[in-house]
Motif scaffolding. Structure first.
Motif, PDB file in Angstrom:
ATOM      1  N   GLY A 180       6.937  -4.678   0.556  1.00 12.20           N
ATOM      2  CA  GLY A 180       7.347  -3.621  -0.362  1.00 12.20           C
ATOM      3  C   GLY A 180       8.754  -3.136  -0.100  1.00 12.20           C
ATOM      4  O   GLY A 180       9.323  -3.354   0.962  1.00 12.20           O
ATOM      5  N   PRO A 181       9.348  -2.483  -1.109  1.00  6.64           N
ATOM      6  CA  PRO A 181      10.707  -1.975  -0.971  1.00  6.64           C
ATOM      7  C   PRO A 181      10.729  -0.700  -0.152  1.00  6.64           C
ATOM      8  O   PRO A 181       9.681  -0.175   0.236  1.00  6.64           O
ATOM      9  N   ARG A 182      11.906  -0.204   0.086  1.00  6.94           N
ATOM     10  CA  ARG A 182      12.036   1.059   0.793  1.00  6.94           C
ATOM     11  C   ARG A 182      11.832   2.196  -0.199  1.00  6.94           C
ATOM     12  O   ARG A 182      12.663   2.437  -1.075  1.00  6.94           O
ATOM     13  N   VAL A 183      10.726   2.881  -0.073  1.00  2.84           N
ATOM     14  CA  VAL A 183      10.449   4.015  -0.957  1.00  2.84           C
ATOM     15  C   VAL A 183      11.415   5.139  -0.630  1.00  2.84           C
ATOM     16  O   VAL A 183      11.648   5.455   0.539  1.00  2.84           O
ATOM     17  N   ALA A 184      11.999   5.728  -1.656  1.00  4.46           N
ATOM     18  CA  ALA A 184      12.977   6.796  -1.448  1.00  4.46           C
ATOM     19  C   ALA A 184      12.326   8.001  -0.791  1.00  4.46           C
ATOM     20  O   ALA A 184      11.232   8.417  -1.181  1.00  4.46           O
ATOM     21  N   SER A 185      12.986   8.555   0.186  1.00  3.72           N
ATOM     22  CA  SER A 185      12.461   9.736   0.875  1.00  3.72           C
ATOM     23  C   SER A 185      12.571  10.952  -0.034  1.00  3.72           C
ATOM     24  O   SER A 185      13.398  11.005  -0.957  1.00  3.72           O
ATOM     25  N   MET A 186      11.750  11.937   0.231  1.00  2.00           N
ATOM     26  CA  MET A 186      11.792  13.153  -0.566  1.00  2.00           C
ATOM     27  C   MET A 186      13.103  13.908  -0.344  1.00  2.00           C
ATOM     28  O   MET A 186      13.589  14.607  -1.238  1.00  2.00           O
ATOM     29  N   GLN A 190       4.769   8.743  -5.532  1.00  3.81           N
ATOM     30  CA  GLN A 190       4.924   8.964  -6.962  1.00  3.81           C
ATOM     31  C   GLN A 190       4.556  10.397  -7.311  1.00  3.81           C
ATOM     32  O   GLN A 190       3.511  10.895  -6.896  1.00  3.81           O
ATOM     33  N   GLY A 191       5.416  11.046  -8.072  1.00  2.00           N
ATOM     34  CA  GLY A 191       5.079  12.351  -8.607  1.00  2.00           C
ATOM     35  C   GLY A 191       4.189  12.203  -9.826  1.00  2.00           C
ATOM     36  O   GLY A 191       3.940  11.091 -10.310  1.00  2.00           O
ATOM     37  N   TRP A 192       3.724  13.334 -10.350  1.00  3.89           N
ATOM     38  CA  TRP A 192       2.874  13.284 -11.539  1.00  3.89           C
ATOM     39  C   TRP A 192       3.622  12.640 -12.706  1.00  3.89           C
ATOM     40  O   TRP A 192       3.034  11.900 -13.491  1.00  3.89           O
ATOM     41  N   HIS A 193       4.912  12.915 -12.817  1.00  2.00           N
ATOM     42  CA  HIS A 193       5.697  12.317 -13.898  1.00  2.00           C
ATOM     43  C   HIS A 193       5.870  10.820 -13.667  1.00  2.00           C
ATOM     44  O   HIS A 193       5.922  10.046 -14.631  1.00  2.00           O
ATOM     45  N   ASP A 194       5.961  10.386 -12.396  1.00  2.00           N
ATOM     46  CA  ASP A 194       6.044   8.953 -12.105  1.00  2.00           C
ATOM     47  C   ASP A 194       4.750   8.242 -12.471  1.00  2.00           C
ATOM     48  O   ASP A 194       4.774   7.150 -13.046  1.00  2.00           O
ATOM     49  N   LYS A 195       3.620   8.830 -12.126  1.00  2.00           N
ATOM     50  CA  LYS A 195       2.337   8.205 -12.418  1.00  2.00           C
ATOM     51  C   LYS A 195       2.129   8.072 -13.923  1.00  2.00           C
ATOM     52  O   LYS A 195       1.619   7.057 -14.411  1.00  2.00           O
ATOM     53  N   ALA A 196       2.515   9.121 -14.672  1.00  2.00           N
ATOM     54  CA  ALA A 196       2.346   9.065 -16.127  1.00  2.00           C
ATOM     55  C   ALA A 196       3.259   8.010 -16.739  1.00  2.00           C
ATOM     56  O   ALA A 196       2.874   7.346 -17.718  1.00  2.00           O
ATOM     57  N   ALA A 197       4.453   7.846 -16.183  1.00  2.43           N
ATOM     58  CA  ALA A 197       5.415   6.887 -16.734  1.00  2.43           C
ATOM     59  C   ALA A 197       5.300   5.500 -16.131  1.00  2.43           C
ATOM     60  O   ALA A 197       5.926   4.556 -16.610  1.00  2.43           O
ATOM     61  N   GLY A 198       4.503   5.351 -15.070  1.00  2.51           N
ATOM     62  CA  GLY A 198       4.379   4.055 -14.403  1.00  2.51           C
ATOM     63  C   GLY A 198       5.629   3.673 -13.632  1.00  2.51           C
ATOM     64  O   GLY A 198       5.988   2.495 -13.565  1.00  2.51           O
ATOM     65  N   THR A 199       6.282   4.677 -13.029  1.00  2.00           N
ATOM     66  CA  THR A 199       7.528   4.423 -12.300  1.00  2.00           C
ATOM     67  C   THR A 199       7.396   4.831 -10.849  1.00  2.00           C
ATOM     68  O   THR A 199       6.423   5.480 -10.445  1.00  2.00           O
ATOM     69  N   MET A 200       8.385   4.467 -10.049  1.00  2.00           N
ATOM     70  CA  MET A 200       8.498   4.917  -8.684  1.00  2.00           C
ATOM     71  C   MET A 200       9.982   4.962  -8.331  1.00  2.00           C
ATOM     72  O   MET A 200      10.816   4.376  -9.024  1.00  2.00           O
ATOM     73  N   VAL A 201      10.315   5.676  -7.272  1.00  2.00           N
ATOM     74  CA  VAL A 201      11.711   5.835  -6.863  1.00  2.00           C
ATOM     75  C   VAL A 201      11.893   5.094  -5.540  1.00  2.00           C
ATOM     76  O   VAL A 201      11.157   5.336  -4.586  1.00  2.00           O
ATOM     77  N   ILE A 202      12.889   4.204  -5.497  1.00  2.00           N
ATOM     78  CA  ILE A 202      13.134   3.421  -4.298  1.00  2.00           C
ATOM     79  C   ILE A 202      14.555   3.624  -3.824  1.00  2.00           C
ATOM     80  O   ILE A 202      15.416   4.125  -4.565  1.00  2.00           O
ATOM     81  N   GLN A 203      14.780   3.262  -2.591  1.00  2.00           N
ATOM     82  CA  GLN A 203      16.118   3.360  -2.008  1.00  2.00           C
ATOM     83  C   GLN A 203      16.836   2.032  -2.182  1.00  2.00           C
ATOM     84  O   GLN A 203      16.249   0.962  -2.013  1.00  2.00           O
ATOM     85  N   ASN A 204      18.101   2.081  -2.567  1.00  2.00           N
ATOM     86  CA  ASN A 204      18.880   0.859  -2.778  1.00  2.00           C
ATOM     87  C   ASN A 204      19.057   0.087  -1.471  1.00  2.00           C
ATOM     88  O   ASN A 204      19.118   0.672  -0.410  1.00  2.00           O
TER      89      ASN A 204
END
Length: 223
Positions: A62-68, A209-223
């Protein structure tokens, strides 16, 4: 008496590296990843295919998930940028309206009417600016996330939004869903919006994933 190699009554190959799951001479070895795990081409998804390198998919760690910290930092940068724009435009509008009020002659019979008109003008200008800035905010967050994958704040801290199943840019549909949910939450005195932005802290999927990420099917990752 033979001085050559002893007879092999069991018919096993004398070279222990041949015939026991090792490639024979002249055959290319199977590509192995560190730890003996087969690399791409042996049942693992290729780059660009769904599941490649994303948590929950069959391929890679998996990729590097962006930190909060990075995510909140990006939100703060975007917020400061918008505040500066709001302040500048608001100051220009209010200054113009105050200048119009100062032109009212206190000794004139229509002085009160002039002041009332100037006040109405200030209110109208503020309302117009709020509407314009709301539209600009929508286009900024929506288009930047959908087409680029990141706002200026996210680019500054080195993170981006991707589709959770493919790693591609979210697209306009998913980015709109991701944008509208915090906006709806802001109608409850802003409390809902804050909860949406903090909701990745409670995600147990490993993707934050935040609630908005789950609804949109997205996630935030670190470059």
């Amino acid at each position: 008496m033979s001085f050559g190699a002893p007879d092999n009554p069991y018919g096993q190959p004398q070279n222990p590296q041949q015939g026991y799951g090792y490639p024979q001479q002249g055959q290319p070895p199977y590509p192995q990843a560190p730890g003996g795990i087969p690399q791409q081409g042996y049942g693992y998804p290729q780059q660009g295919q769904p599941g490649y390198g994303y948590p929950g998919g069959p391929g890679g760690p998996g990729p590097r998930v962006a930190s909060m910290g990075r995510r909140l930092g990006a939100r703060a940068i975007d917020g400061v940028a918008f505040f500066v724009i709001y302040f500048i435009l608001g100051a220009i509008g209010v200054a113009g309206s105050i200048g119009a009020a100062q032109d009212c002659d206190p000794n004139a019979a229509d002085y009160n009417t002039c002041i009332n008109n100037a006040s109405s003008d200030i209110a109208a200008k503020i309302g117009s600016m709020i509407a314009v800035l709301a539209i600009v905010g929508l286009l900024y967050e929506w288009l930047m996330t959908g087409l680029v994958g990141a706002t200026l704040g996210k680019l500054a801290v080195g993170i981006r939004v991707v589709k959770a199943d493919t790693g591609q840019k979210p697209g306009l549909g998913s980015s709109f869903i991701r944008w509208i949910i915090p906006l709806v939450g802001s109608l409850a005195c802003g409390i809902g919006q804050v909860l949406v932005y903090l909701s990745p802290f409670w995600d147990k999927s490993g993707r934050q994933q935040g609630w908005h990420d789950k609804a949109a099917g997205t996630m935030v990752i670190q470059n």
